[in-house]
Design a protein around this motif. Structure first.
Motif, PDB file in Angstrom:
ATOM      1  N   LEU A 254      59.976  86.258  53.643  1.00 50.46           N
ATOM      2  CA  LEU A 254      58.898  86.962  54.329  1.00 50.46           C
ATOM      3  C   LEU A 254      57.784  87.301  53.365  1.00 50.46           C
TER       4      LEU A 254
ATOM      5  N   ALA B 166      46.877  99.616  46.652  1.00 50.13           N
ATOM      6  CA  ALA B 166      47.171 101.053  46.596  1.00 50.13           C
ATOM      7  C   ALA B 166      47.428 101.653  47.973  1.00 50.13           C
ATOM      8  N   ARG B 167      47.807 100.803  48.946  1.00 49.18           N
ATOM      9  CA  ARG B 167      48.209 101.300  50.250  1.00 49.18           C
ATOM     10  C   ARG B 167      49.648 100.854  50.521  1.00 49.18           C
ATOM     11  N   TYR B 168      50.420 101.748  51.112  1.00 48.86           N
ATOM     12  CA  TYR B 168      51.821 101.444  51.355  1.00 48.86           C
ATOM     13  C   TYR B 168      52.049 100.540  52.563  1.00 48.86           C
ATOM     14  N   GLU B 169      51.177 100.628  53.571  1.00 42.49           N
ATOM     15  CA  GLU B 169      51.420  99.928  54.822  1.00 42.49           C
ATOM     16  C   GLU B 169      51.405  98.421  54.607  1.00 42.49           C
ATOM     17  N   GLN B 170      52.541  97.788  54.929  1.00 41.16           N
ATOM     18  CA  GLN B 170      52.669  96.353  54.749  1.00 41.16           C
ATOM     19  C   GLN B 170      52.927  95.686  56.088  1.00 41.16           C
ATOM     20  N   TYR B 171      52.290  94.539  56.289  1.00 39.80           N
ATOM     21  CA  TYR B 171      52.390  93.801  57.550  1.00 39.80           C
ATOM     22  C   TYR B 171      52.960  92.419  57.249  1.00 39.80           C
ATOM     23  N   PHE B 172      54.028  92.095  57.965  1.00 42.06           N
ATOM     24  CA  PHE B 172      54.780  90.891  57.662  1.00 42.06           C
ATOM     25  C   PHE B 172      54.306  89.668  58.425  1.00 42.06           C
ATOM     26  N   GLY B 173      54.478  88.513  57.778  1.00 37.76           N
ATOM     27  CA  GLY B 173      54.299  87.241  58.453  1.00 37.76           C
ATOM     28  C   GLY B 173      55.582  86.861  59.169  1.00 37.76           C
TER      29      GLY B 173
ATOM     30  N   VAL C 243      49.102  87.850  59.411  1.00 37.78           N
ATOM     31  CA  VAL C 243      49.703  87.159  58.280  1.00 37.78           C
ATOM     32  C   VAL C 243      50.314  85.853  58.775  1.00 37.78           C
TER      33      VAL C 243
END
Lengths: 111, 112
Positions: free
Chosen positions: B90, B97-104, B4
């Motif tokens: 951020l 529909a997926r919970y996993e989030q990846y931050f910049g 990201v």
């Protein structure tokens, strides 16, 4: 909406000791519980997560446990190292796929 | 595999001005969420975009608006800036529909 409480706010341990951080949530329908690590000036990084159909999950030195009845989950770090020093955040989804975060725990591992 | 990305890194604005922040999601991701992180606090959810539409919104005023483009990149706009809008913004990407989030890495906004 989901309310996530995290404690302690600060934690200091000696290198090699274990660290435990706890979070409680309010919505019994929540089914996903991630932990993020944020080093100073950097982005939050997903380090481990657990879903509500699992009681415990391990990944090398870190583990997460979930108690659905009591509505709390914990992060366990064993054999802590100085590079584990960071702020750790727990989170839970209030609804949909957004995340509500706790206020964070500042972990300091001293050599 | 690009992660990201966000731009700019830092921004200084004056109270009352408007600002636009940009985010490109992780390769393969189609959903973008925006969070505001005040100093010493956890990230607070602003809104989430999928298929160029706002799907979910947190407790933020209408001064905060967003947009998602066909290539899944996203913008966050804040109008009539207040001193209290100073924070790290951020962007997080995920799959629908997926919970996993990846931050910049975030954009540090300072309002003077």
């Amino acid at each position: 909406g989901e309310n996530v409480e995290q404690h302690p706010s600060t934690l200091s341990v000696q290198e090699g000791d274990s660290a435990v951080i706890k979070c409680t949530y309010s919505d019994s329908a929540s089914n996903y519980f991630p932990w993020y690590k944020q080093e100073l000036g950097k982005r939050p990084q997903l380090i481990i997560d657990i879903r509500s159909n699992v009681g415990e999950k391990k990944d090398q030195r870190i583990a997460v446990t979930l108690n659905k009845t009591a509505k709390h989950f914990s992060l366990h770090i064993t054999e802590t190292q100085p590079e584990d020093s960071a702020v750790y955040f727990c989170a839970a989804p209030p609804d949909g796929y957004a995340l509500n975060f706790g206020k964070g725990t500042s972990l300091l591992v001293t050599p | 595999d690009a992660g990201v990305t966000q731009s700019p890194t830092h921004l200084i604005k004056t109270r009352g001005q408007q600002v636009t922040l940009r985010c490109s999601p992780k390769s393969g991701h189609d959903t973008v969420s925006w969070y505001q992180q005040a100093l010493g606090q956890g990230p607070q959810f602003i809104f989430q975009y999928y298929e160029e539409e706002e799907r979910q919104r947190g407790n933020f005023p209408d001064r905060f608006s967003g947009h998602q483009f066909p290539n899944y990149s996203s913008e966050l706009n804040v109008n009539a800036l207040l001193l209290g809008d100073s924070a790290l913004y951020l962007c997080a990407s995920s799959l629908l529909a997926r919970y996993e989030q990846y931050f910049g890495p975030g954009t540090r906004l300072t309002v003077t």
